[in-house]
Design a protein around this motif. Sequence first.
Motif, PDB file in Angstrom:
ATOM      1  N   UNK A   1       0.823  -1.213   0.000  1.00 41.50           N
ATOM      2  CA  UNK A   1       0.000   0.000   0.000  1.00 41.50           C
ATOM      3  C   UNK A   1       0.859   1.267   0.000  1.00 41.50           C
ATOM      4  N   UNK A   2       1.996   1.225   0.720  1.00 37.72           N
ATOM      5  CA  UNK A   2       2.788   2.438   0.914  1.00 37.72           C
ATOM      6  C   UNK A   2       3.193   3.123  -0.395  1.00 37.72           C
ATOM      7  N   UNK A   3       3.742   2.421  -1.407  1.00 33.76           N
ATOM      8  CA  UNK A   3       4.118   3.115  -2.650  1.00 33.76           C
ATOM      9  C   UNK A   3       2.926   3.795  -3.319  1.00 33.76           C
ATOM     10  N   UNK A   4       1.742   3.160  -3.282  1.00 33.34           N
ATOM     11  CA  UNK A   4       0.560   3.780  -3.885  1.00 33.34           C
ATOM     12  C   UNK A   4       0.135   5.028  -3.112  1.00 33.34           C
ATOM     13  N   UNK A   5       0.255   4.959  -1.794  1.00 32.75           N
ATOM     14  CA  UNK A   5      -0.089   6.132  -0.982  1.00 32.75           C
ATOM     15  C   UNK A   5       0.838   7.297  -1.308  1.00 32.75           C
ATOM     16  N   UNK A   6       2.147   7.032  -1.393  1.00 30.90           N
ATOM     17  CA  UNK A   6       3.111   8.107  -1.655  1.00 30.90           C
ATOM     18  C   UNK A   6       2.961   8.682  -3.055  1.00 30.90           C
ATOM     19  N   UNK A   7       2.349   7.927  -3.965  1.00 25.69           N
ATOM     20  CA  UNK A   7       2.072   8.461  -5.303  1.00 25.69           C
ATOM     21  C   UNK A   7       0.778   9.266  -5.333  1.00 25.69           C
ATOM     22  N   UNK A   8       0.095   9.338  -4.190  1.00 23.46           N
ATOM     23  CA  UNK A   8      -1.136  10.099  -4.119  1.00 23.46           C
ATOM     24  C   UNK A   8      -2.356   9.378  -4.622  1.00 23.46           C
ATOM     25  N   UNK A   9      -2.300   8.058  -4.689  1.00 21.66           N
ATOM     26  CA  UNK A   9      -3.412   7.302  -5.266  1.00 21.66           C
ATOM     27  C   UNK A   9      -4.526   7.031  -4.258  1.00 21.66           C
ATOM     28  N   UNK A  10      -4.290   7.338  -2.980  1.00 25.62           N
ATOM     29  CA  UNK A  10      -5.325   7.119  -1.968  1.00 25.62           C
ATOM     30  C   UNK A  10      -5.970   8.427  -1.505  1.00 25.62           C
ATOM     31  N   UNK A  11      -5.629   9.524  -2.137  1.00 20.72           N
ATOM     32  CA  UNK A  11      -6.200  10.808  -1.723  1.00 20.72           C
ATOM     33  C   UNK A  11      -6.304  11.717  -2.929  1.00 20.72           C
ATOM     34  N   UNK A  12      -7.265  12.622  -2.887  1.00 17.90           N
ATOM     35  CA  UNK A  12      -7.430  13.615  -3.948  1.00 17.90           C
ATOM     36  C   UNK A  12      -6.964  14.968  -3.423  1.00 17.90           C
ATOM     37  N   UNK A  13      -6.261  15.729  -4.256  1.00 20.16           N
ATOM     38  CA  UNK A  13      -5.726  17.020  -3.843  1.00 20.16           C
ATOM     39  C   UNK A  13      -6.812  18.074  -3.969  1.00 20.16           C
TER      40      UNK A  13
END
Length: 717
Positions: free
Chosen positions: A581-593
């Motif tokens: 999960x961590x790499x996807x989170x750091x790419x911003x895939x779990x949140x919208x800006x």
Amino acid sequence: MKALFAQNQLDTRRPLATESVKRAVVSTARDSWEVYFSRLFPATGSVGTGVQILAVSHTGIKLLRMVKGSREAGGQLQVLRTYSFADILFVTIPSQNMLEFNLASEKVILFSARAHQVKTLVDDFILELKKDSDYVVAVRNFLPEDPALLAFHKGDIIHLQPLEPPRMGYSAGCVVRKKVVYLEELRRRGPDFGWRFGTIHGRVGRFPSELVQPAAAPDFLQLPAEPGRGRAAAVAAAVASTAAAREVGRRREGPPVRAGSPDRAEDGLTLPPYTMLEFAQKYFRDPRRRPQDGLRLKSKEGRESRTLEDMLCFTKTPLQESLIELSDSSLNKMATDMFLAVMRFMGDAPLKGQSELDVLYTLLKLCGDHEVMRDECYCQVVKQITDNTSTKQDSCQRGWRLLYIVAAYHSCSEVLQPHLVRFLQDVSRTPGLPFQGIAKACEQNVQKTLRFGGRVELPSSMELRAMLAGRSSKRQLFLLPGGLERHLKIKTCTVALDVVEEICAEMALTRPEAFSEYVIFVVTNRGQHVCPLSRCAYILDVASEMEQVDGGYMLWFRRVLWDQPLKFENELYVTMHYNQVLPDYLKGLFSSVPASRPSDQQLQQVSKLALLQHRAKDHSYLPSVREVQDYIPAQLYRTMAGSAWLNLVGQHRQQTQALSPHQARAQFLELQQRGRAGPLHPCRQPERPQLPQHRDPWPGAVSSGGCARGEPAQCPG
């Protein structure tokens, strides 16, 4: 090795290589170079042996000598003899500098000034093979007069039995120091109890613990090489197989027992259901038209049944026609050629220029091209392993291994299946019969092939040699997210679903709906090509195919569906999911800006997630601005100054400082799942390298029923 170097464009001027290539080079050197990765000790043997060096490696020991090479000025090492650790029962040092290797069928005496170091190293390797084994080997004779005790000779292999009462309402016990001791009340292998229970030659009894030592669990049956040798030597040749010990005892104590031959009614014609004899009665050719293979009797009583039974017994002469009634003459000719191939593989007919691999390929190709011949092949092999009286000592053993291989590749018909399974179960479950272990393995292969379709890639010469030597499995590396490694034991019929279930079991997942969310991927071309494996893909087939294409291939284990909620108790589960999960989170895939500045709630959560990542690395100090930047998605980090982020992160230090790395990872995942208010999955899927035939997002859009080699897969269960 040269081909591997050429394939990856490696030379002295360009020595750089990726980690996968380095692994492939080391693996190739370990498996193909005889004395590479071996520790060498000076040693000598008896006069005339020529032994100068003893090599100890992960596979066994080798006796070496130095010979003058054609190119090397200093000479080169020549292998005189090789012994695997499965062949070594135990090692002793009878006197200073003297090593005695007690092997399956012989003793090897060597002299070395490093005898104690050699014994320690060999014992360490053997200890790994003996872990969790239920078998012991006798180190001294034990011949008591009491029939309740288990008698044996030095070298006998004993199968330990659980300490259970003989029957309901009774307790098992013995007299120890003039006092009755109940076995159920004792700690197993405890210091207060010097007796063990086991079975050998079909007999069960207790025996003193100090007379035995642990032995490796048997994989396949190893029969004695020379039947004329002494009893202890013959039994020792079984190489830790209680089934082989029973075979020696059976031959010594009485006439052979017919494996799979049922008890018949008094009239000799009424047969129990689902036996091979019943199948023969229904589908074999009329035995009265087969005088060349029939049993000639002086009386007519029981003629048909005994002749049918004889048709299912070993014969030294090739068949003149098929066993099963086949109307097509071409198929009948094919059946006789098949039987000749069976005899050649078992050593009962000369190879005539062919290799064992050639003969095996012929059999498997015939069964593959002509489905109608598969039942005939099974019946022929069963015939040759039943009451085998061949002069070749390993004929029956090789016949069982042939059945094991055929069962891994081709399924029998639904008509033959219950009869074949009953035959294998009779052998594996009847006390005193030989070949129980491999009969059980054959039954498992039959069931696996019926379910998953059977192996596709023909076995390599290396795999065939391993199977003939009694090794039915190999260690295969699987990579989990974050570089976690799992070396799993892969058997002949292991499929991707088995691997998924085994790794899931390590993560405390036992429900089928959980298994469906994980997939094995094969990765080639230095990570450029990624393809999901079908759940019914055979791992050894995939490995064989990939080794021909890319020796640096990798097998990945990943989660691709996120319907089930996360769990936080199991450490491997948490670590694996955190790493994915961590790499996807750091790419911003779990949140919208957001269009404007993030809300205070968002800032608090992101800053806490950053400190949890820091604590997951087992760091207790406050992170630097540079480290904080690495812990926050780039699009969010740009919304505030680095010092402001550092102040926010510092506010959570007191809450996270007491957490262990495992607890920090679990909290990270829990916050992510809570923030999603449902199953955890990215807002959009991260992309992966382009596949050869189709493009899919990586990893979530790949269905759990994906396929290997670009083929559609419909897999049962």
